[in-house]
Write a protein that holds these residues in place. Structure first.
Motif, PDB file in Angstrom:
ATOM      1  N   VAL A 161       9.926  -3.860   1.135  1.00 54.31           N
ATOM      2  CA  VAL A 161       9.869  -3.399   2.531  1.00 54.31           C
ATOM      3  C   VAL A 161      11.198  -2.773   2.949  1.00 54.31           C
ATOM      4  O   VAL A 161      11.224  -1.717   3.594  1.00 54.31           O
ATOM      5  CB  VAL A 161       9.489  -4.564   3.458  1.00 54.31           C
TER       6      VAL A 161
ATOM      7  N   GLY B 198       5.291   0.600   1.811  1.00 54.82           N
ATOM      8  CA  GLY B 198       6.106   0.096   0.722  1.00 54.82           C
ATOM      9  C   GLY B 198       6.757   1.240  -0.034  1.00 54.82           C
ATOM     10  O   GLY B 198       7.337   2.152   0.564  1.00 54.82           O
TER      11      GLY B 198
ATOM     12  N   HIS C 165      11.628   0.574   1.313  1.00 52.79           N
ATOM     13  CA  HIS C 165      10.772   1.532   2.016  1.00 52.79           C
ATOM     14  C   HIS C 165      11.504   2.105   3.230  1.00 52.79           C
ATOM     15  O   HIS C 165      11.497   3.329   3.438  1.00 52.79           O
ATOM     16  CB  HIS C 165       9.477   0.848   2.459  1.00 52.79           C
TER      17      HIS C 165
ATOM     18  N   GLY D 270       4.378  -3.512  -0.367  1.00 52.78           N
ATOM     19  CA  GLY D 270       5.190  -4.524   0.300  1.00 52.78           C
ATOM     20  C   GLY D 270       4.471  -5.846   0.467  1.00 52.78           C
ATOM     21  O   GLY D 270       5.096  -6.857   0.790  1.00 52.78           O
TER      22      GLY D 270
END
Length: 404
Positions: free
Chosen positions: A310, A337, A313, A234
């Motif tokens: 992000v 991430g 995730h 991320g």
């Protein structure tokens, strides 16, 4: 299929048995969906082991490759080329680095990093400053030097005698490092997240402590970001999540978006150790590889792209946690991430491979990180539909598994 079409049995007939590949042969991919010879589709949550950062057959990477393929393929390191210079400039502008060395893989990058550390110490402090600190359960590659630095004897013990001067201590344990570090230490090599070792993130205190100890003992801090680098966590590189700057960083996997390439990033003062003739590689900095990597890096480095990692995730972790509330299979879901590890609880310990194989039957590709961890490393731009579809297929596999 006609008689000239390769079949899975050809692997056993013609190839050295280093791998045990799946029973099917993938032949085509688009985005995060792969198709085999029979036309069956699979949602790719493995990403070529965190390599295919932009999925399969990405149009922009295709265009970059085809454009360069019509210009210049290879010259050797007696010459430079435009794509390698452009990529090096991008990497320096986007990171702590002032200099870049290109190679062809993560193992080669770590080999170069470790060689740089020993040569720099030799020139600055003398031959006795040659010891390296690494960590148990680490993985740094398959060359003799990097497999020795890796902290998993199963990968190194059959190739002895191994390079010496390497001390392995417990990961995330600063006291263990303090017990062995000395004026003889030339480098500490560490993964910000241990990938093959189980997707285990370092604590901020641990990496900050390593930085302080390396400064105190005049040792280089090497971050192995082969798996965590180029947007995987991320951030562009994982060190950016910790507020800790390494002296040398290795990068590969996602850097080429599927085209083989590796590199080390470092500062001017350390780069001088690898002077003309001291190290090299025939293919490193190849125009084809650096043209593709340059395009991939230019896409991934954008803030909007990284914020998308992000958000993906969060969706994946939320879905896995909900699934675990229903089936009670995992004792921990961790990572950053789109590098996520699901550690099996005691009931299912040692069965990550079996779960991964059942996932294949349901049409989703996953990874393992040791016998107890199912690992996910999909494309960083995986679509919402593919992400949801893959989770549904994994749910079906896990449900079947717990009911068998």
């Amino acid at each position: 299929m006609n008689s000239d079409t390769p079949v899975r049995e050809d692997f056993d007939h013609y190839l050295v048995p280093t791998y045990a590949p799946a029973a099917f042969i993938p032949v085509r991919g688009e985005g995060s969906t792969v198709f085999d010879q029979s036309g069956k589709s699979y949602i790719d949550f493995a990403g070529g082991i965190a390599v295919n950062a932009l999925g399969h057959a990405n149009p922009e990477l295709q265009e970059a490759l085809m454009q360069q393929a019509g210009k210049l393929w290879h010259m050797g390191n007696g010459y430079t080329n435009e794509p390698v210079l452009a990529l090096a400039k991008q990497l320096v502008e986007a990171t702590f680095a002032e200099k870049v060395f290109f190679c062809n893989s993560g193992a080669e990058a770590n080999e170069a990093a470790l060689k740089l550390a020993r040569k720099y110490a030799l020139e600055q402090s003398g031959a006795e400053k040659n010891e390296i600190i690494a960590f148990t359960s680490a993985f740094h590659g398959r060359t003799l030097f990097t497999v020795s630095a890796g902290g998993q004897p199963k990968y190194s013990q059959d190739f002895a005698p191994l390079p010496g001067g390497i001390h392995h201590v417990a990961y995330n344990d600063l006291d263990a490092v303090r017990a062995v570090i000395s004026e003889r230490t030339c480098a500490v090599i560490v993964e910000p997240i241990q990938g093959e070792g189980g997707v285990i993130p370092a604590t901020t205190e641990f990496l900050q402590g390593l930085r302080a100890l390396c400064d105190e003992y005049n040792a280089l801090l090497i971050f192995d970001e082969v798996q965590t680098g180029v947007g995987r966590t991320g951030s562009l590189y994982a060190y950016m999540n910790y507020g800790v700057e390494p002296d040398v960083l290795s990068t590969a996997k996602a850097l080429g978006g599927g085209f083989p390439i590796g590199a080390i990033l470092t500062k001017d003062r350390y780069a001088t150790a690898l002077s003309v003739g001291s190290h090299g590689t025939t293919y490193g900095g190849n125009p084809l590889a650096t043209a593709v990597a340059g395009k991939a890096f230019s896409i991934i480095r954008q803030p909007a792209f990284l914020s998308g990692v992000v958000s993906r995730h969060q969706f994946l972790v939320d879905t896995l946690q909900q699934l675990n509330r229903e089936l009670a299979v995992f004792r921990d879901i961790r990572g950053a991430g789109l590098l996520i590890g699901c550690e099996l609880n005691e009931t299912y310990a040692g069965q990550a491979k079996q779960i991964s194989q059942m996932a294949v039957e349901e049409g989703v590709l996953t990874l393992i990180a040791g016998p107890d961890v199912v690992r996910f490393a999909p494309a960083l731009n995986i679509s919402a539909d593919e992400l949801e579809n893959g989770c549904q297929r994994f749910r079906a596999a896990l449900t079947r598994y717990v009911q068998k």
